[in-house]
Design a protein around this motif. Structure first.
Motif, PDB file in Angstrom:
ATOM      1  N   PRO A  90       0.783  -1.351   0.035  1.00 40.75           N
ATOM      2  CA  PRO A  90      -0.056  -0.043  -0.188  1.00 40.75           C
ATOM      3  C   PRO A  90       0.817   1.326   0.111  1.00 40.75           C
ATOM      4  O   PRO A  90       2.100   1.293   0.648  1.00 40.75           O
ATOM      5  CB  PRO A  90      -0.737   0.092   1.250  1.00 40.75           C
ATOM      6  N   GLY A  91       0.194   2.494  -0.459  1.00 43.21           N
ATOM      7  CA  GLY A  91       1.009   3.694  -0.557  1.00 43.21           C
ATOM      8  C   GLY A  91       2.258   3.720  -1.228  1.00 43.21           C
ATOM      9  O   GLY A  91       3.075   4.402  -1.221  1.00 43.21           O
ATOM     10  N   GLY A  92       2.012   2.758  -2.448  1.00 42.99           N
ATOM     11  CA  GLY A  92       3.215   2.819  -3.299  1.00 42.99           C
ATOM     12  C   GLY A  92       4.695   2.296  -2.816  1.00 42.99           C
ATOM     13  O   GLY A  92       5.706   2.897  -3.383  1.00 42.99           O
ATOM     14  N   GLY A  93       4.479   1.449  -1.946  1.00 46.53           N
ATOM     15  CA  GLY A  93       6.053   1.207  -1.081  1.00 46.53           C
ATOM     16  C   GLY A  93       6.253   1.731  -0.027  1.00 46.53           C
ATOM     17  O   GLY A  93       6.994   1.417   0.702  1.00 46.53           O
ATOM     18  N   LEU A  94       5.161   2.829   0.602  1.00 41.50           N
ATOM     19  CA  LEU A  94       5.597   3.677   1.676  1.00 41.50           C
ATOM     20  C   LEU A  94       4.690   3.079   2.954  1.00 41.50           C
ATOM     21  O   LEU A  94       4.949   3.527   3.995  1.00 41.50           O
ATOM     22  CB  LEU A  94       5.449   5.046   1.564  1.00 41.50           C
ATOM     23  N   MET A  95       4.029   2.015   2.711  1.00 40.41           N
ATOM     24  CA  MET A  95       3.052   1.593   4.057  1.00 40.41           C
ATOM     25  C   MET A  95       2.838   0.160   4.066  1.00 40.41           C
ATOM     26  O   MET A  95       1.788  -0.319   3.808  1.00 40.41           O
ATOM     27  CB  MET A  95       1.608   2.626   3.912  1.00 40.41           C
ATOM     28  N   PRO A  96       3.958  -0.691   4.335  1.00 33.12           N
ATOM     29  CA  PRO A  96       3.901  -1.976   4.509  1.00 33.12           C
ATOM     30  C   PRO A  96       2.989  -2.383   5.740  1.00 33.12           C
ATOM     31  O   PRO A  96       2.939  -1.314   6.602  1.00 33.12           O
ATOM     32  CB  PRO A  96       5.233  -2.533   4.501  1.00 33.12           C
ATOM     33  N   ARG A  97       2.553  -3.433   5.763  1.00 31.92           N
ATOM     34  CA  ARG A  97       1.723  -3.941   6.848  1.00 31.92           C
ATOM     35  C   ARG A  97       2.515  -4.030   8.005  1.00 31.92           C
ATOM     36  O   ARG A  97       3.539  -4.418   8.195  1.00 31.92           O
ATOM     37  CB  ARG A  97       0.935  -5.316   6.861  1.00 31.92           C
ATOM     38  N   GLU A  98       2.117  -3.106   9.047  1.00 31.18           N
ATOM     39  CA  GLU A  98       2.869  -3.144  10.462  1.00 31.18           C
ATOM     40  C   GLU A  98       1.955  -3.750  11.684  1.00 31.18           C
ATOM     41  O   GLU A  98       0.767  -3.363  11.622  1.00 31.18           O
ATOM     42  CB  GLU A  98       3.192  -1.682  10.909  1.00 31.18           C
ATOM     43  N   THR A  99       2.545  -4.447  12.405  1.00 28.28           N
ATOM     44  CA  THR A  99       1.746  -4.890  13.804  1.00 28.28           C
ATOM     45  C   THR A  99       2.481  -4.461  15.027  1.00 28.28           C
ATOM     46  O   THR A  99       2.063  -4.780  16.151  1.00 28.28           O
ATOM     47  CB  THR A  99       1.544  -6.182  13.790  1.00 28.28           C
ATOM     48  N   ALA A 100       3.479  -3.477  14.949  1.00 32.76           N
ATOM     49  CA  ALA A 100       4.231  -3.271  16.012  1.00 32.76           C
ATOM     50  C   ALA A 100       3.409  -2.458  17.052  1.00 32.76           C
ATOM     51  O   ALA A 100       2.764  -1.597  16.694  1.00 32.76           O
ATOM     52  CB  ALA A 100       5.699  -2.433  15.633  1.00 32.76           C
ATOM     53  N   PRO A 101       3.383  -2.803  18.388  1.00 29.75           N
ATOM     54  CA  PRO A 101       2.764  -1.925  19.470  1.00 29.75           C
ATOM     55  C   PRO A 101       3.461  -0.492  19.617  1.00 29.75           C
ATOM     56  O   PRO A 101       3.687  -0.081  20.766  1.00 29.75           O
ATOM     57  CB  PRO A 101       3.029  -2.813  20.591  1.00 29.75           C
ATOM     58  N   ARG A 102       3.898   0.290  18.771  1.00 32.64           N
ATOM     59  CA  ARG A 102       4.410   1.382  18.533  1.00 32.64           C
ATOM     60  C   ARG A 102       4.405   2.244  17.445  1.00 32.64           C
ATOM     61  O   ARG A 102       3.864   1.378  16.233  1.00 32.64           O
ATOM     62  CB  ARG A 102       5.870   1.343  18.960  1.00 32.64           C
ATOM     63  N   SER A 103       4.693   3.428  17.093  1.00 37.18           N
ATOM     64  CA  SER A 103       4.588   4.087  15.973  1.00 37.18           C
ATOM     65  C   SER A 103       5.690   3.486  15.040  1.00 37.18           C
ATOM     66  O   SER A 103       6.949   3.609  15.582  1.00 37.18           O
ATOM     67  CB  SER A 103       5.001   5.633  16.039  1.00 37.18           C
ATOM     68  N   GLN A 104       5.322   3.201  13.898  1.00 37.65           N
ATOM     69  CA  GLN A 104       6.550   2.401  13.276  1.00 37.65           C
ATOM     70  C   GLN A 104       5.930   2.529  11.709  1.00 37.65           C
ATOM     71  O   GLN A 104       4.823   2.221  11.206  1.00 37.65           O
ATOM     72  CB  GLN A 104       6.757   1.016  13.446  1.00 37.65           C
ATOM     73  N   SER A 105       7.005   2.685  10.637  1.00 33.99           N
ATOM     74  CA  SER A 105       6.694   2.994   9.343  1.00 33.99           C
ATOM     75  C   SER A 105       7.571   2.227   8.433  1.00 33.99           C
ATOM     76  O   SER A 105       8.454   1.911   8.978  1.00 33.99           O
ATOM     77  CB  SER A 105       6.639   4.653   8.908  1.00 33.99           C
ATOM     78  N   GLY A 106       7.282   2.024   7.276  1.00 36.12           N
ATOM     79  CA  GLY A 106       8.461   1.166   6.233  1.00 36.12           C
ATOM     80  C   GLY A 106       8.418   1.662   4.892  1.00 36.12           C
ATOM     81  O   GLY A 106       7.707   2.449   4.593  1.00 36.12           O
ATOM     82  N   VAL A 107       9.519   1.095   4.292  1.00 37.59           N
ATOM     83  CA  VAL A 107       9.843   1.497   2.784  1.00 37.59           C
ATOM     84  C   VAL A 107      10.089  -0.024   2.245  1.00 37.59           C
ATOM     85  O   VAL A 107      11.038  -0.714   2.781  1.00 37.59           O
ATOM     86  CB  VAL A 107      10.737   2.378   2.529  1.00 37.59           C
ATOM     87  N   THR A 108       9.376  -0.311   1.010  1.00 38.37           N
ATOM     88  CA  THR A 108       9.852  -1.628   0.459  1.00 38.37           C
ATOM     89  C   THR A 108      10.467  -1.461  -1.170  1.00 38.37           C
ATOM     90  O   THR A 108      10.496  -0.039  -1.394  1.00 38.37           O
ATOM     91  CB  THR A 108       8.450  -2.620   0.388  1.00 38.37           C
ATOM     92  N   ARG A 109      10.594  -2.599  -1.697  1.00 32.07           N
ATOM     93  CA  ARG A 109      10.944  -2.478  -3.109  1.00 32.07           C
ATOM     94  C   ARG A 109      10.161  -1.762  -3.936  1.00 32.07           C
ATOM     95  O   ARG A 109      10.752  -1.099  -4.931  1.00 32.07           O
ATOM     96  CB  ARG A 109      11.532  -3.745  -3.534  1.00 32.07           C
ATOM     97  N   ASP A 110       8.935  -1.717  -3.589  1.00 32.55           N
ATOM     98  CA  ASP A 110       7.846  -1.120  -4.501  1.00 32.55           C
ATOM     99  C   ASP A 110       8.294   0.655  -4.587  1.00 32.55           C
ATOM    100  O   ASP A 110       7.707   1.145  -5.469  1.00 32.55           O
ATOM    101  CB  ASP A 110       6.461  -1.345  -4.042  1.00 32.55           C
ATOM    102  N   TYR A 111       8.956   0.764  -3.610  1.00 33.84           N
ATOM    103  CA  TYR A 111       9.231   2.479  -3.791  1.00 33.84           C
ATOM    104  C   TYR A 111      10.687   2.641  -4.072  1.00 33.84           C
ATOM    105  O   TYR A 111      11.020   3.478  -4.771  1.00 33.84           O
ATOM    106  CB  TYR A 111       8.922   3.013  -2.265  1.00 33.84           C
ATOM    107  N   ILE A 112      11.465   1.747  -3.124  1.00 41.01           N
ATOM    108  CA  ILE A 112      13.005   2.076  -3.559  1.00 41.01           C
ATOM    109  C   ILE A 112      13.178   1.943  -4.803  1.00 41.01           C
ATOM    110  O   ILE A 112      14.338   2.731  -5.225  1.00 41.01           O
ATOM    111  CB  ILE A 112      13.510   0.779  -2.536  1.00 41.01           C
ATOM    112  N   ALA A 113      12.999   0.994  -5.836  1.00 44.82           N
ATOM    113  CA  ALA A 113      13.412   0.829  -6.751  1.00 44.82           C
ATOM    114  C   ALA A 113      12.932   1.839  -7.927  1.00 44.82           C
ATOM    115  O   ALA A 113      13.583   1.918  -9.197  1.00 44.82           O
ATOM    116  CB  ALA A 113      12.985  -0.559  -7.554  1.00 44.82           C
ATOM    117  N   LYS A 114      12.040   2.564  -7.528  1.00 44.66           N
ATOM    118  CA  LYS A 114      11.520   3.720  -8.716  1.00 44.66           C
ATOM    119  C   LYS A 114      12.193   5.030  -8.149  1.00 44.66           C
ATOM    120  O   LYS A 114      11.750   5.978  -8.593  1.00 44.66           O
ATOM    121  CB  LYS A 114      10.108   3.821  -8.355  1.00 44.66           C
ATOM    122  N   GLN A 115      13.328   5.120  -7.308  1.00 45.15           N
ATOM    123  CA  GLN A 115      13.711   6.090  -6.948  1.00 45.15           C
ATOM    124  C   GLN A 115      15.204   6.332  -7.689  1.00 45.15           C
ATOM    125  O   GLN A 115      15.593   5.118  -8.315  1.00 45.15           O
ATOM    126  CB  GLN A 115      14.192   6.377  -5.256  1.00 45.15           C
TER     127      GLN A 115
END
Length: 818
Positions: A90-115
């Motif tokens: 989701p979010g073009g690679g800027l919002m992978p699924r997170e379940t951590a009990p804290r504020s946490q964000s991520g970046v995946t190849r869906d976004y990295i490869a397009k920069q």
């Protein structure tokens, strides 16, 4: 008058491109009927994960991280590409699924490869909530790339690569461009408020960043990528995968890249050689050993950082000199930075039984220079360490050398620093029923050496070789130096954590405790150093508590209370620096470590639409600000640690992203931050009224908008970012204005042609509005202008210096698997 950049585009073009993306996406067909049904039901289509698909990894405190993506991924409902893009995040690679009990964000190849293929890890995170990245180089190679997160500087944020801490363990700086090629970067996980309890970190007072490399493919093959663009930028990259080697369970890859460009501002150039290699051995149900190796040789010609007045007067024209004039230390060939690194990490996971597992990560890191700058030093009346030379009462005579200019010698100041780190982080985890207990130990040893030296320059700006001139020596043979440093550090940490799952695993309670112990010793062997030796020993208790409740598979609430610390920053906090022009230029700082207590409460929804919101509070004592400044009369920067007392930061953050819908993936993020100083600040014995003023480098509002389109052939990515104004002084009497930047990616994937698998062409446009802006304060001062203290005395002002934001850049890359 400011020099004009190569290209100048208006913000109208930015809006035009984004409109085309939106219009094209709206007209696109959805494809499969199952996807339409999933959208109608407000959920994602079913995805069958392959053996190489990403795996969620859970640490001892129940916090999850995304593992690396493979070489080529085939996922039902996604797509197969040569660079790891699946178009499922989701979010073009800027919002992978997170379940951590804290504020946490991520970046995946869906976004990295397009920069841009050369972009740094710091720049990849600048759309995430709370993150402000100072992009000072379009390619992300300049060591000056900096970031803040919730007002905390980069040196207050823990940085892990495959489980190993990559920041300098003493000064806490990290040059992310030396770590890994972006083609090999699998994912990033950003924890804005707190580090993992089992993380091997002593500087993570303001959160944690974890980066993971891609895993080697199970199939033999490889990947090539070539790029060219503005400022003569170019990059060549190649990776080879062995695939599974027989029935050994071993597979690996090795890659090589070369990157270079001219400086976008001022004369000079930069280049980088880099090698990555990763090997994986797997056996049984859940046992593996990984071996990660990286080598980097990187060279940069520096760029000057202006004061606010210099920026207003010169703009982009405030640069190093392109030709040499005797006595001018701003000649560009004198300002050189060499960042070299050897990185070896061996993460190991052993499944000992159904309930027992062992994790161990030994690592070795070496970082070394030299760094160089120009400086004029006096023939007589100067200082060797803190001892005067060149007068009748000194044991050291004058420097009777040729090529004098007005009683000074022009020199090349070289700092051949070298640092080695050897460590291991190990833990045992026992899971029984609904309870998981973890106990671990981390040990690290670091040794750091550096010794400033001066080499004589002739009237053409070249080093004069020969005994006594390179390096400059006194008649008795001693080498003139301002810093002959030896520094040692040992770290031990014991940690224990327990996670309990109740109510059919909907409720998770996790508590942990870490006891961190740091022992330091530093010596400066130049004459007259006072103190010549200093030691520091610290013991910090660090409890944590997390609670989360999964309302249903899509909704989660959480609350946490955490603690963290950072040992005093920089070697200058222990032993002072000296300079031939002024003698002592830095004093031993306050040796109290930073300590933070944080609380968060948040809500997270995952599915077709994804939302994460949280509110936070952070209280800090002994805020050690990592400021810096130029050595007087030089272009070499020296650390100037400042203890600013207490600080309180409060605010909230949010991010929203859609799973791919009609090939579109939008993303929104934002943060509100109110960060204030808790104490008055003392300068030269005078107390300034700083209590209650806004903390430096803490913009009130930050936000980002992202939009991605990808139908498997045509793809595009647009990102817009806003950063509010930021103060650079404790008295809030100087700040940099707010600014906006935006980037655009356009590309096309072709069908496989013979051995070329999924070749593609990609255009990256950075800062497409060509904004001219100051990105971040490079130093911090108490007050920029003369001001009155609490007693009514006048305290003289001192101007901070600033990092200039990178201009417009255009880069075309061609890539393919094979």
């Amino acid at each position: 008058m400011a020099r004009q950049p190569y290209f100048r585009l208006s913000t109208t073009i930015s809006l035009f491109f984004s409109t085309i993306l939106c219009t094209t996406a709206a007209l696109a067909q959805t494809g499969a009927a199952s996807e339409k049904e999933a959208v109608r039901k407000n959920s994602k289509p079913p995805v069958a994960r392959s053996a190489d698909a990403p795996v969620r990894r859970v640490n001892s405190a129940g916090v999850t991280n995304m593992s690396a993506l493979p070489e080529v991924i085939s996922v039902h409902g996604g797509m197969s590409t040569s660079n790891g893009v699946t178009n499922t995040t989701p979010g073009g690679g800027l919002m992978p699924r997170e379940t951590a009990p804290r504020s946490q964000s991520g970046v995946t190849r869906d976004y990295i490869a397009k920069q841009t293929p050369t972009t740094s890890i710091v720049n990849l995170m600048n759309s995430l909530p709370g993150v402000v990245s100072a992009k000072v180089d379009p390619l992300g190679m300049t060591p000056g790339d900096m970031m803040t997160m919730r007002g905390m500087t980069q040196s207050q944020i823990g940085f892990l690569f495959e489980g190993a801490p990559e920041a300098d363990p003493i000064n806490y700086g990290v040059s992310t461009s030396t770590l890994v090629d972006s083609e090999n970067l699998g994912s990033l996980t950003v924890s804005q408020g707190s580090p993992d309890i089992d993380a091997p970190l002593i500087n993570a007072a303001g959160g944690q960043i974890a980066a993971f490399e891609i895993n080697p493919s199970h199939r033999m093959g490889g990947y090539v990528d070539v790029m060219g663009g503005t400022h003569s930028a170019n990059k060549e990259f190649i990776r080879f995968n062995t695939g599974d080697i027989g029935n050994t369970g071993i597979r690996g890859f090795a890659s090589f890249s070369y990157t270079s460009s001219n400086n976008w501002r001022g004369p000079g150039n930069q280049y980088r050689y880099h090698v990555d290699s990763k090997w994986v051995k797997e056996w049984g149900e859940d046992s593996s050993v990984k071996a990660i190796f990286a080598w980097t040789r990187q060279f940069n010609i520096g760029m000057l950082s202006p004061t606010l007045a210099q920026w207003k007067q010169y703009g982009y024209s405030y640069n190093l000199a392109g030709s040499y004039t005797p006595g001018d230390t701003t000649y560009y060939k004198l300002s050189q930075q060499n960042n070299n690194m050897v990185n070896v990490i061996v993460p190991m996971h052993f499944r000992l039984s159904r309930e027992l597992e062992l994790n161990a990560t030994p690592y070795f890191i070496q970082q070394f220079g030299p760094s160089m700058g120009g400086e004029n030093i006096p023939v007589s009346g100067g200082y060797f360490g803190n001892v005067a030379y060149g007068n009748g009462s000194s044991q050291y005579g004058s420097l009777n050398l040729p090529y004098q200019t007005n009683g000074n010698l022009s020199t090349l100041l070289s700092d051949p620093w070298n640092q080695k780190i050897g460590s291991v982080n190990a833990s045992m985890k026992w899971t029984h029923g609904h309870n998981t207990l973890t106990f671990g130990w981390w040990y690290s040893y670091a040794a750091h050496t550096e010794r400033y030296q001066f080499s004589l320059l002739n009237y053409q700006g070249k080093v004069v070789n020969g005994y006594g001139t390179s390096p400059i020596r006194f008649a008795n043979g001693q080498i003139l130096s301002g810093d002959n440093l030896n520094f040692w550090q040992q770290q031990n940490a014991l940690y224990i954590a327990d996670t309990l799952k109740l109510l059919h695993d909907k409720l998770e309670l996790s508590a942990g405790f870490k006891a961190a112990m740091v022992s330091r010793q530093g010596t400066n062997l130049v004459p007259g150093a006072d103190p010549w030796k200093t030691t520091g020993n610290y013991f910090e208790p660090l409890p944590q508590f997390y609670a989360t409740y999964h309302i249903d598979p899509h909704n989660q609430v959480y609350i946490n209370g955490t603690t963290a610390f950072r040992a005093p920053v920089s070697t200058e906090a222990y032993v002072p620096d000296y300079d031939p022009n002024a003698g002592q230029i830095s004093a031993v700082g306050n040796l109290k470590p930073e300590y933070t207590i944080g609380e968060e409460i948040g809500f997270r929804h995952t599915g077709f639409w994804n939302l994460s919101v949280s509110a936070f509070n952070l209280n800090m004592t002994n805020h050690n600000i990592s400021s810096s400044g130029y050595i007087p009369g030089s272009t070499l920067v020296v650390a100037l640690p400042i203890n600013a007392g207490g600080q309180t930061s409060r605010g909230f953050q949010a991010e929203f992203g859609l799973a791919p819908w009609h090939h579109i993936s939008p993303y929104l993020s934002g943060q509100y931050l109110h960060s204030t100083m808790d104490n008055d600040f003392t300068v030269g014995g005078e107390v300034l009224p700083t209590k209650g003023r806004i903390a430096v480098s803490s913009p009130k509002f930050t936000g980002a908008i992202g939009l991605q389109y990808d139908d498997g052939r045509f793809f595009g990515n647009f990102n817009f970012r806003y950063t509010d104004s930021q103060y650079s002084t404790f008295m809030n009497d100087e700040s940099i204005p707010s600014y906006m930047t935006s980037d655009l990616t356009l590309g096309y994937r072709m069908k496989s042609i013979g051995p070329a698998q999924h070749p593609q062409i990609q255009l990256n446009l950075t800062n497409i509005g060509d904004s001219h802006y100051l990105a971040m304060a490079a130093s911090t001062t108490a007050n920029a202008y003369d001001t009155l203290s609490r007693s009514g005395a006048v305290v003289a002002g001192s101007s901070p210096i600033y990092s200039i934001g990178a201009p417009f850049g255009a880069y075309v890359s061609l890539s393919s698997g094979f």
